[in-house]
Motif scaffolding. Structure first.
Motif, PDB file in Angstrom:
ATOM      1  N   GLY A 146      14.290 -18.967  36.240  1.00 15.78           N
ATOM      2  CA  GLY A 146      13.584 -17.927  36.979  1.00 15.78           C
ATOM      3  C   GLY A 146      14.510 -16.939  37.644  1.00 15.78           C
ATOM      4  N   ASP A 147      13.913 -16.090  38.472  1.00 19.51           N
ATOM      5  CA  ASP A 147      14.623 -14.983  39.096  1.00 19.51           C
ATOM      6  C   ASP A 147      14.023 -14.784  40.491  1.00 19.51           C
ATOM      7  OD1 ASP A 147      15.592 -12.520  39.922  1.00 19.51           O
ATOM      8  OD2 ASP A 147      15.182 -11.487  38.043  1.00 19.51           O
ATOM      9  N   SER A 148      14.834 -14.941  41.539  1.00 22.94           N
ATOM     10  CA  SER A 148      14.327 -14.854  42.911  1.00 22.94           C
ATOM     11  C   SER A 148      13.839 -13.447  43.273  1.00 22.94           C
ATOM     12  CB  SER A 148      15.401 -15.297  43.908  1.00 22.94           C
ATOM     13  OG  SER A 148      16.552 -14.471  43.820  1.00 22.94           O
ATOM     14  N   LYS A 149      14.142 -12.464  42.415  1.00 23.19           N
ATOM     15  CA  LYS A 149      13.668 -11.104  42.672  1.00 23.19           C
ATOM     16  C   LYS A 149      13.000 -10.476  41.441  1.00 23.19           C
ATOM     17  CE  LYS A 149      16.773  -9.825  46.444  1.00 23.19           C
ATOM     18  NZ  LYS A 149      17.769  -8.836  46.945  1.00 23.19           N
ATOM     19  N   GLY A 150      12.668 -11.303  40.473  1.00 22.57           N
ATOM     20  CA  GLY A 150      12.048 -10.763  39.265  1.00 22.57           C
ATOM     21  C   GLY A 150      11.277 -11.829  38.502  1.00 22.57           C
ATOM     22  N   THR A 151      10.966 -11.539  37.256  1.00 23.35           N
ATOM     23  CA  THR A 151      10.253 -12.471  36.386  1.00 23.35           C
ATOM     24  C   THR A 151      11.199 -12.951  35.291  1.00 23.35           C
ATOM     25  OG1 THR A 151       9.474 -10.691  34.945  1.00 23.35           O
ATOM     26  CG2 THR A 151       8.059 -11.306  36.796  1.00 23.35           C
ATOM     27  N   SER A 152      10.757 -13.941  34.537  1.00 21.43           N
ATOM     28  CA  SER A 152      11.578 -14.439  33.427  1.00 21.43           C
ATOM     29  C   SER A 152      10.688 -14.987  32.330  1.00 21.43           C
ATOM     30  CB  SER A 152      12.562 -15.516  33.902  1.00 21.43           C
ATOM     31  OG  SER A 152      11.898 -16.731  34.191  1.00 21.43           O
ATOM     32  N   GLU A 153      11.277 -15.154  31.147  1.00 20.52           N
ATOM     33  CA  GLU A 153      10.572 -15.734  29.994  1.00 20.52           C
ATOM     34  C   GLU A 153      11.615 -16.439  29.132  1.00 20.52           C
ATOM     35  OE1 GLU A 153       7.434 -14.402  26.455  1.00 20.52           O
ATOM     36  OE2 GLU A 153       8.067 -12.982  27.994  1.00 20.52           O
ATOM     37  N   ILE A 206      22.670 -26.591  24.092  1.00 21.25           N
ATOM     38  CA  ILE A 206      21.355 -26.112  24.524  1.00 21.25           C
ATOM     39  C   ILE A 206      21.250 -24.625  24.228  1.00 21.25           C
ATOM     40  CG2 ILE A 206      19.748 -25.928  26.456  1.00 21.25           C
ATOM     41  CD1 ILE A 206      21.413 -28.116  27.864  1.00 21.25           C
ATOM     42  N   GLU A 207      20.172 -24.242  23.547  1.00 25.46           N
ATOM     43  CA  GLU A 207      19.921 -22.840  23.206  1.00 25.46           C
ATOM     44  C   GLU A 207      18.906 -22.247  24.173  1.00 25.46           C
ATOM     45  OE1 GLU A 207      17.353 -20.382  19.854  1.00 25.46           O
ATOM     46  OE2 GLU A 207      18.196 -22.326  19.300  1.00 25.46           O
ATOM     47  N   PHE A 208      19.293 -21.146  24.824  1.00 26.72           N
ATOM     48  CA  PHE A 208      18.383 -20.389  25.686  1.00 26.72           C
ATOM     49  C   PHE A 208      18.003 -19.109  24.948  1.00 26.72           C
ATOM     50  CE2 PHE A 208      21.072 -22.893  28.549  1.00 26.72           C
ATOM     51  CZ  PHE A 208      20.101 -23.583  29.251  1.00 26.72           C
ATOM     52  N   ASN A 209      16.701 -18.879  24.816  1.00 23.18           N
ATOM     53  CA  ASN A 209      16.217 -17.802  23.967  1.00 23.18           C
ATOM     54  C   ASN A 209      15.009 -17.154  24.620  1.00 23.18           C
ATOM     55  OD1 ASN A 209      15.605 -16.185  21.662  1.00 23.18           O
ATOM     56  ND2 ASN A 209      16.310 -17.805  20.283  1.00 23.18           N
ATOM     57  N   ASP A 210      14.540 -16.068  24.064  1.00 22.44           N
ATOM     58  CA  ASP A 210      13.299 -15.368  24.406  1.00 22.44           C
ATOM     59  C   ASP A 210      13.578 -13.999  25.006  1.00 22.44           C
ATOM     60  OD1 ASP A 210      10.454 -15.060  24.500  1.00 22.44           O
ATOM     61  OD2 ASP A 210      10.303 -17.209  24.758  1.00 22.44           O
ATOM     62  N   LYS A 211      12.534 -13.357  25.546  1.00 24.24           N
ATOM     63  CA  LYS A 211      12.619 -11.962  25.988  1.00 24.24           C
ATOM     64  C   LYS A 211      13.465 -11.792  27.243  1.00 24.24           C
ATOM     65  CE  LYS A 211       8.056 -10.931  24.073  1.00 24.24           C
ATOM     66  NZ  LYS A 211       6.637 -10.617  24.396  1.00 24.24           N
ATOM     67  N   ALA A 212      13.405 -12.773  28.160  1.00 22.45           N
ATOM     68  CA  ALA A 212      14.160 -12.657  29.414  1.00 22.45           C
ATOM     69  C   ALA A 212      14.557 -14.039  29.918  1.00 22.45           C
ATOM     70  CB  ALA A 212      13.325 -11.920  30.458  1.00 22.45           C
ATOM     71  N   PRO A 213      15.435 -14.741  29.190  1.00 18.87           N
ATOM     72  CA  PRO A 213      15.855 -16.071  29.635  1.00 18.87           C
ATOM     73  C   PRO A 213      16.769 -15.972  30.853  1.00 18.87           C
ATOM     74  CG  PRO A 213      17.120 -15.397  27.710  1.00 18.87           C
ATOM     75  CD  PRO A 213      16.100 -14.322  27.945  1.00 18.87           C
ATOM     76  N   LYS A 214      16.432 -16.679  31.912  1.00 20.99           N
ATOM     77  CA  LYS A 214      17.222 -16.637  33.147  1.00 20.99           C
ATOM     78  C   LYS A 214      17.423 -18.074  33.642  1.00 20.99           C
ATOM     79  CE  LYS A 214      15.445 -12.037  34.305  1.00 20.99           C
ATOM     80  NZ  LYS A 214      14.706 -11.202  35.293  1.00 20.99           N
ATOM     81  N   VAL A 215      18.677 -18.501  33.662  1.00 21.54           N
ATOM     82  CA  VAL A 215      19.009 -19.893  33.971  1.00 21.54           C
ATOM     83  C   VAL A 215      19.826 -19.939  35.256  1.00 21.54           C
ATOM     84  CG1 VAL A 215      19.970 -22.032  33.085  1.00 21.54           C
ATOM     85  CG2 VAL A 215      19.126 -20.298  31.482  1.00 21.54           C
ATOM     86  N   CYS A 216      19.311 -20.662  36.243  1.00 19.30           N
ATOM     87  CA  CYS A 216      19.988 -20.787  37.542  1.00 19.30           C
ATOM     88  C   CYS A 216      20.864 -22.039  37.621  1.00 19.30           C
ATOM     89  CB  CYS A 216      18.965 -20.838  38.672  1.00 19.30           C
ATOM     90  SG  CYS A 216      17.890 -19.404  38.784  1.00 19.30           S
ATOM     91  N   ALA A 217      20.377 -23.129  37.057  1.00 20.98           N
ATOM     92  CA  ALA A 217      21.117 -24.389  37.187  1.00 20.98           C
ATOM     93  C   ALA A 217      20.683 -25.365  36.110  1.00 20.98           C
ATOM     94  CB  ALA A 217      20.906 -24.998  38.574  1.00 20.98           C
ATOM     95  N   LEU A 218      21.525 -26.367  35.909  1.00 21.38           N
ATOM     96  CA  LEU A 218      21.273 -27.374  34.878  1.00 21.38           C
ATOM     97  C   LEU A 218      21.934 -28.673  35.312  1.00 21.38           C
ATOM     98  CD1 LEU A 218      22.029 -26.708  31.092  1.00 21.38           C
ATOM     99  CD2 LEU A 218      22.777 -28.806  32.189  1.00 21.38           C
ATOM    100  N   THR A 219      21.181 -29.759  35.327  1.00 20.94           N
ATOM    101  CA  THR A 219      21.762 -31.068  35.624  1.00 20.94           C
ATOM    102  C   THR A 219      21.466 -32.033  34.483  1.00 20.94           C
ATOM    103  OG1 THR A 219      19.829 -31.941  36.808  1.00 20.94           O
ATOM    104  CG2 THR A 219      21.450 -30.704  38.102  1.00 20.94           C
ATOM    105  N   ILE A 220      22.360 -32.974  34.270  1.00 20.06           N
ATOM    106  CA  ILE A 220      22.246 -33.943  33.169  1.00 20.06           C
ATOM    107  C   ILE A 220      22.401 -35.347  33.729  1.00 20.06           C
ATOM    108  CG2 ILE A 220      23.203 -34.704  30.962  1.00 20.06           C
ATOM    109  CD1 ILE A 220      24.367 -31.880  30.621  1.00 20.06           C
ATOM    110  N   GLN A 221      21.468 -36.220  33.368  1.00 19.72           N
ATOM    111  CA  GLN A 221      21.520 -37.622  33.777  1.00 19.72           C
ATOM    112  C   GLN A 221      21.166 -38.510  32.596  1.00 19.72           C
ATOM    113  OE1 GLN A 221      22.324 -39.153  36.611  1.00 19.72           O
ATOM    114  NE2 GLN A 221      22.723 -37.323  37.837  1.00 19.72           N
ATOM    115  N   PRO A 222      21.838 -39.650  32.408  1.00 19.36           N
ATOM    116  CA  PRO A 222      21.468 -40.570  31.320  1.00 19.36           C
ATOM    117  C   PRO A 222      20.056 -41.099  31.513  1.00 19.36           C
ATOM    118  CG  PRO A 222      23.608 -41.145  32.266  1.00 19.36           C
ATOM    119  CD  PRO A 222      22.986 -40.152  33.186  1.00 19.36           C
TER     120      PRO A 222
END
Length: 440
Positions: free
Chosen positions: A98-105, A170-186
C-alpha cells in the motif's frame, strides 16, 4: 593475513545467511525500522549479501514520512523480482502493501509465475498485510542428517527456472505495485500438496504457457496448505522415476500430506499402453504414499482440444483416463476426473472460444515468434486458471478433507458456464518464450 581474515569473514557471513530461515525486510528509502534489513531501489541481488532484486532498473523509492516501516515503499512501472537465499522448506511470507498517501494495485507470484495474490487493491492511504505460504525446493536429495544421498536429474531448460535454484524469488506485478515490508518465517505445520505430472501441471516460467498447477495456490488458505509443484514438461511416470523426481518427494513427504498424480499425455504419446508399466507404477506410488502416511490423489489427464463434426470433444488419450479411474476404485483413493470435467468445459466453450484457453496466438505476439502459435495441448494463463478451478471444484463437490482449506477466492464454478476470458486478470511477467514445452 588481513586479506585471508576478510575472505574468511565474508565466507562465513555468506554461509550463515544461506542457513538463515527467518527474515525481516524494510522496503523503501534510507529510513529503516529497528530489527529490519533495509532494501532500497539500488539493492541488486548479490550472493554475498544473500538478497536483492533481479533487476533494479525502473525501481523507485517513495518516502511519505511518518512510520519508518509503512511510510515508505518500493514500486516500479514493470514487474520486479526480489530473491532471498534460503534453505528448501515451507515458509510463511507476510507482505505489507500500500501507500500511506495514495492507492496501490499489486499481484504477487512466486518462483515460476506461481499465483499467490491477484489484483490486491488498497484505498487511499491504506496499508494492508497479506500472508502467502510458499514451498521452496532444490534438486538435492538428503538423508535425515542433511547429507546428500542423491540428486534430481534436471533437464537443461530447467536450469533457467526460478525454482531448483536455492532461492526464494517473489514477483511483484500489476498497475501500481507498492511494497512496504516483507517478513519470512518457516512453516512446519502446513499440509503440503505435492504435484506430479507433465507440462499441463508444471509451473511454467514463460508467457504465454501455463498450467493448472501454478494457479492452484491461489485457491487455498495460506499457513494451512502449501503447494509443492514437482511436475515437469515431457515427463511420463517412468521418466519421473528415472530422473529421481519422485525420490525427492518420497524424501520430503510427511504423514498427512497429499500426493497428486496426473500422467497420461506423454505416457500415451511415447507408444506405451496402460499395460506396459503404467498401471503397475501407479499402484506402486499409491502404496508408497500410503506407507508414508500421505494421501494419494489420482487426477485424470485433461482432454486435448480436438472436436468432432458435432462440436464434441474427441478422446485422444486412449484408455489412460479409464485406467486411472479403475485404479482409483481398486485402491480406494481420492480421485479427480479432470478428463471428464475438461470435456464439459471445452464443449461449453466451443471450438472457437476454446482457442482462447490454449496457446493460440498470431505471429509476433511474443518476442522471437515469427510463426503462428496453434497448440491444442498446452494452455495459456486463462485456460490454466479455468482448469485449476475444475480441480478445486472436484475437491469441494466431493467434500474431500482438503475442502476445508479451500479459500474464499474460490466462489464456485459451473463447467457449463466458464468465466469470460475478457474478465480474466493476468498482468504478464517479463519472461516470454515462443518455444513449445516438452511433451504433447
Amino acid at each position: 593475513m588481513k586479506n585471508w581474515i576478510k575472505i574468511l569473514t565474508l565466507f562465513l557471513s555468506s554461509f550463515l545467511f544461506a542457513q538463515q530461515t527467518s527474515f525481516k525486510f524494510d522496503f523503501g528509502g534510507s529510513r529503516t525500522e529497528n530489527g529490519f534489513i533495509p532494501v532500497t531501489s539500488t539493492s541488486k541481488f548479490d550472493k554475498k549479501t544473500g538478497y536483492g532484486f533481479m533487476d533494479i532498473s525502473g525501481l523507485k523509492s517513495v518516502d511519505n514520512g511518518g512510520n519508518a516501516l509503512t511510510g515508505d515503499y518500493l514500486t516500479s512501472d514493470k514487474p520486479f523480482y526480489f530473491s532471498v537465499v534460503i534453505p528448501e522448506g515451507n515458509y510463511d511470507i507476510k507482505l505489507s502493501l500500500g501507500d500511506s498517501k495514495g492507492t496501490s494495485e499489486t499481484t504477487v507470484r512466486v518462483e515460476n509465475r506461481r499465483l499467490m495474490l491477484d489484483d490486491v487493491k488498497t484505498k487511499q492511504g491504506e496499508i494492508i498485510e497479506k500472508i502467502i505460504t510458499v514451498h521452496v525446493k532444490d534438486s538435492i536429495i538428503r538423508n535425515q542428517n542433511g547429507v546428500e544421498i542423491g540428486i534430481v536429474k534436471l533437464k537443461p531448460r530447467e536450469r533457467k527456472y526460478l525454482h531448483w535454484d536455492n532461492l526464494l524469488t517473489i514477483e511483484f506485478n500489476d498497475k501500481a505495485p507498492k511494497v512496504c515490508a516483507l517478513t519470512i518465517q518457516p512453516n512446519k505445520t502446513a499440509k503440503t500438496i505435492y504435484l506430479t505430472g507433465d507440462s499441463t501441471v508444471v509451473d511454467a516460467l514463460y508467457e504465454p504457457w501455463a498450467s493448472w498447477g501454478q494457479m492452484l495456490p491461489y485457491f487455498f488458505v495460506p499457513k494451512e496448505v502449501v503447494i509443492a509443484n514437482y511436475a515437469e514438461s515431457g515427463e511420463t511416470l517412468k521418466a519421473f522415476e528415472d530422473r529421481h523426481r519422485i525420490d525427492k518427494i518420497w524424501n520430503k513427504i510427511k504423514s498427512g500430506d497429499y500426493l497428486f498424480i496426473q500422467f497420461g499425455h506423454n505416457d500415451q504419446k511415447s507408444g506405451n499402453s496402460t499395460k506396459s508399466g503404467y498401471r503397475k507404477r501407479l499402484k506402486e506410488w499409491i502404496q508408497k504414499a500410503k506407507q508414508l502416511g500421505a494421501n494419494p490423489v489420482l487426477v485424470t489427464s485433461m482432454n486435448r482440444r480436438v472436436f468432432d463434426e458435432n462440436d464434441k470433444i474427441v478422446n485422444t488419450l486412449d484408455d489412460f483416463p479409464d485406467a486411472m479411474r479403475e485404479i482409483a476404485k481398486e485402491e480406494k483413493v481420492y480421485f479427480i476426473d479432470l478428463n471428464a470435467m475438461s470435456k464439459t468445459l471445452f464443449e461449453a466453450m466451443g471450438p472457437g472460444n476454446s482457442k482462447k484457453a490454449f496457446v493460440y496466438y498470431p505471429a509476433n505476439s511474443y518476442p522471437n515468434q515469427p510463426n503462428v502459435l496453434a497448440d491444442d495441448t498446452h494452455f495459456n494463463t486463462y485456460g490454466a486458471y479455468e482448469l485449476a478451478k475444475c480441480v478445486v471444484k472436484s475437491i469441494v463437490d466431493q467434500k474431500l478433507p482438503l475442502s476445508k482449506f479451500v479459500s474464499k477466492n474460490y466462489k464456485g464454478f459451473d463447467l457449463n458456464k466458464p468465466d469470460a476470458v475478457e474478465t480474466f486478470h493476468w498482468p504478464e511477467s517479463v519472461f516470454m518464450e515462443a518455444l513449445k514445452p516438452d511433451g504433447n
